[in-house]
Design a protein around this motif. Sequence first.
Motif, PDB file in Angstrom:
ATOM      1  N   LYS A   3      -6.325  -1.463  -4.571  1.00 48.03           N
ATOM      2  CA  LYS A   3      -6.608  -2.560  -5.496  1.00 48.03           C
ATOM      3  C   LYS A   3      -6.847  -2.029  -6.909  1.00 48.03           C
ATOM      4  CE  LYS A   3      -8.557  -5.793  -2.119  1.00 48.03           C
ATOM      5  NZ  LYS A   3      -9.785  -6.510  -1.655  1.00 48.03           N
ATOM      6  N   LEU A   4      -7.444  -0.843  -6.980  1.00 50.05           N
ATOM      7  CA  LEU A   4      -7.697  -0.226  -8.274  1.00 50.05           C
ATOM      8  C   LEU A   4      -6.449   0.423  -8.865  1.00 50.05           C
ATOM      9  CD1 LEU A   4     -11.114   1.527  -7.463  1.00 50.05           C
ATOM     10  CD2 LEU A   4     -10.778  -0.504  -8.886  1.00 50.05           C
ATOM     11  N   HIS A   5      -5.512   0.762  -7.976  1.00 49.17           N
ATOM     12  CA  HIS A   5      -4.281   1.435  -8.410  1.00 49.17           C
ATOM     13  C   HIS A   5      -3.095   0.682  -7.821  1.00 49.17           C
ATOM     14  CE1 HIS A   5      -7.499   4.438  -8.554  1.00 49.17           C
ATOM     15  NE2 HIS A   5      -6.833   4.989  -9.555  1.00 49.17           N
ATOM     16  N   LYS A   6      -2.607  -0.281  -8.557  1.00 53.60           N
ATOM     17  CA  LYS A   6      -1.558  -1.170  -8.059  1.00 53.60           C
ATOM     18  C   LYS A   6      -0.243  -0.446  -7.782  1.00 53.60           C
ATOM     19  CE  LYS A   6      -4.178  -4.830  -8.478  1.00 53.60           C
ATOM     20  NZ  LYS A   6      -4.695  -5.543  -7.283  1.00 53.60           N
ATOM     21  N   ASP A   7      -0.096   0.752  -8.317  1.00 55.46           N
ATOM     22  CA  ASP A   7       1.145   1.503  -8.120  1.00 55.46           C
ATOM     23  C   ASP A   7       1.089   2.426  -6.911  1.00 55.46           C
ATOM     24  OD1 ASP A   7      -0.818   3.077  -9.342  1.00 55.46           O
ATOM     25  OD2 ASP A   7       0.663   4.377 -10.308  1.00 55.46           O
ATOM     26  N   ILE A   8      -0.034   2.394  -6.168  1.00 58.87           N
ATOM     27  CA  ILE A   8      -0.229   3.309  -5.046  1.00 58.87           C
ATOM     28  C   ILE A   8      -0.349   2.555  -3.722  1.00 58.87           C
ATOM     29  CG2 ILE A   8      -1.784   5.027  -4.000  1.00 58.87           C
ATOM     30  CD1 ILE A   8      -0.317   6.102  -6.413  1.00 58.87           C
ATOM     31  N   SER A   9       0.318   3.082  -2.702  1.00 56.60           N
ATOM     32  CA  SER A   9       0.126   2.639  -1.323  1.00 56.60           C
ATOM     33  C   SER A   9      -0.271   3.870  -0.510  1.00 56.60           C
ATOM     34  CB  SER A   9       1.418   2.037  -0.758  1.00 56.60           C
ATOM     35  OG  SER A   9       1.233   1.618   0.579  1.00 56.60           O
ATOM     36  N   ILE A  10      -1.162   3.694   0.448  1.00 56.29           N
ATOM     37  CA  ILE A  10      -1.675   4.829   1.223  1.00 56.29           C
ATOM     38  C   ILE A  10      -1.290   4.670   2.681  1.00 56.29           C
ATOM     39  CG2 ILE A  10      -3.733   6.081   1.968  1.00 56.29           C
ATOM     40  CD1 ILE A  10      -5.114   5.055  -0.595  1.00 56.29           C
ATOM     41  N   LYS A  11      -0.770   5.738   3.250  1.00 51.20           N
ATOM     42  CA  LYS A  11      -0.414   5.772   4.658  1.00 51.20           C
ATOM     43  C   LYS A  11      -1.120   6.950   5.316  1.00 51.20           C
ATOM     44  CE  LYS A  11       3.562   6.136   7.784  1.00 51.20           C
ATOM     45  NZ  LYS A  11       5.026   6.378   7.872  1.00 51.20           N
ATOM     46  N   GLU A  12      -1.929   6.680   6.329  1.00 46.01           N
ATOM     47  CA  GLU A  12      -2.683   7.731   7.017  1.00 46.01           C
ATOM     48  C   GLU A  12      -1.957   8.140   8.293  1.00 46.01           C
ATOM     49  OE1 GLU A  12      -6.417   6.910   9.277  1.00 46.01           O
ATOM     50  OE2 GLU A  12      -7.344   8.147   7.714  1.00 46.01           O
TER      51      GLU A  12
END
Length: 443
Positions: free
Chosen positions: A74-83
Motif C-alpha cells: 500500500k505504501l509502494h504502489k509499484d511493488i508486489s511481494i511474493k513469499e
Amino acid sequence: MRTSIRRSHRLMAFTAVAALTTGLLAGCASDSDDGSSDNSGGDGGGGKGRITLTIGTFGVFGYKQAGLYDEYMKLHKDISIKENVTTRTDVYWPKVLTRLQAGSGTDDVQAIEVGNITEAVQTQANKFVDLGKEVDKSQWLDWKLAQATTKDGRTIGLGTDIGPMAICYRKDLFKKAGLETDRTKLAAQWKGDWQKYVDVGKQYMKKAPNGTKFVDSASSVYNAALGGAETRYYDKDGNVVWDESDGVKKSWDAAMAVATSNMSAKLKQFDKPWDQGFANGTFASVACPAWMIGYIEQKSGDSGKGNWDVAAAPTAANWGGSFLGVPTAGKHQKEAIELVKWLTAPEQQAKVFAKQASFPSTPSAYAGLKPAADTTTYFSNAPITQIFADSAKTIPVQYFGVKDQPINSALTDVGILQVEQKGKSPEQGWDAAKNEIKDVLGQ
C-alpha cells in the motif's frame, strides 16, 4: 518460524532487554510433500507496471500474518511481494547455496537462519549486498549484528529475531497426570538442570492420560539444552570441538534420558505428524523458544486455547533467530534492499511480536512490547514477555561455526533418531552421528 525449522538462531549475551522472538519462525510453512510453497503477500502476479519482489523464507516469519506485506504494498504502489516458503531449513539452505554459487535462481530477498549465518559470512559474503551501508547499524543488538558481519566489515544480513527459551506445557494434561500446574512452582522444580525436566517427565508418565507423552521428542530437549551451553560445536577460534564439548555431552545425555524412556512422542519436529501432535494433544510439553508461541497457537487450534501455559526453562538459552539478506544475483536489488530495511526496522519487528511473540533483535522495539491479546489468552495469561526477557538477559556467549547447522542435524536427525525411533543404543546413535559429521567435515 521463523518457525518451521528453523529452527530456527549468539556471539554476545543479550545485555539489555526490557521485554519479548521470530517468532518468527512460528506458524507454519507449507504442508506440501516437497516442503515448499508459494505464498503471495497480495498481487503475486505483480499487476500492470508492478515489480514483483520474491522473498525466500523457511517456516513462517510472521510478515504475512502481521499484514506487513500488504502494508508495504500500500505504501509502494509499484511493488508486489511474493513469499516462497520452504518448510525445513535443512532443505532450504542447501538449495539457497546451490543458487548462490550458480549466480542465478535466488529470490530477491533470502532469509538466513542463525545456524547458517557463519557459513554465509565466511563462504558466501561476496554473493550478498553489503547492507551495513544502507542502515543505522546501532539499531541492532551488537552481538546479533556481528553474526552477519565479515572481518572486513561487510554486513550481509539484517537481524530479524532471537530465540530466548521457555517451556510450553499443557496444564490440562499436567493436571490429569497429577503434576503441578502453576507455572512458577513448576519452573522451580526443574530450575538449573534439564535432567530435572526429564525427572518431571518420569513423574508425568506414571499417570499420563491415555495416548499422551510428556514431550514431543528427544531432539527438542537436546536443542534446548544446547542453547544454554557455553560451548557448542566450535570454540571461539573456529576449531571444531563438537566431540569434546561439555555442552554437547550434557545435552546429549539429557536427550538420551528421553530417547531411552517412554516419555517421548518420538516425533520429528516440523514434520506433519509433529503438527498433528499439537492438534491432537499427544504430548504435554515442548521446549519453547519465543518463536514457537505462534507456531503452537496455529497448530494446536481452538482445542488448545486456555490449555497451554508457559513456564521458565531450566536454564537460560537461545534457539533460533534469523536474518534477511539481498543476493547480488537478484534482479531488483535496490527495491529488495528497501524492503529488507523496512521489514527489519524496530517498528515492524514490534508488529510481528504483537502477532506471534517473535522477540525482536532491535532493542528500541522492547519498550512497551505486548503480545496480542488472543495470544495471551491462548497461553493462560502467562507473562510471556517477562519470561522470555528474563531468559534473554542471561543467555551465554556462544560461537557458531561454518558447519554448525549440518553438525547439529547429524546429531539430532541421525544420532538421536537412531536411538529414539529405531531402538539403537546411545553409543550406536553417537557413532552414527559421528560418521555423518565426518562426511560433513570432509574427514
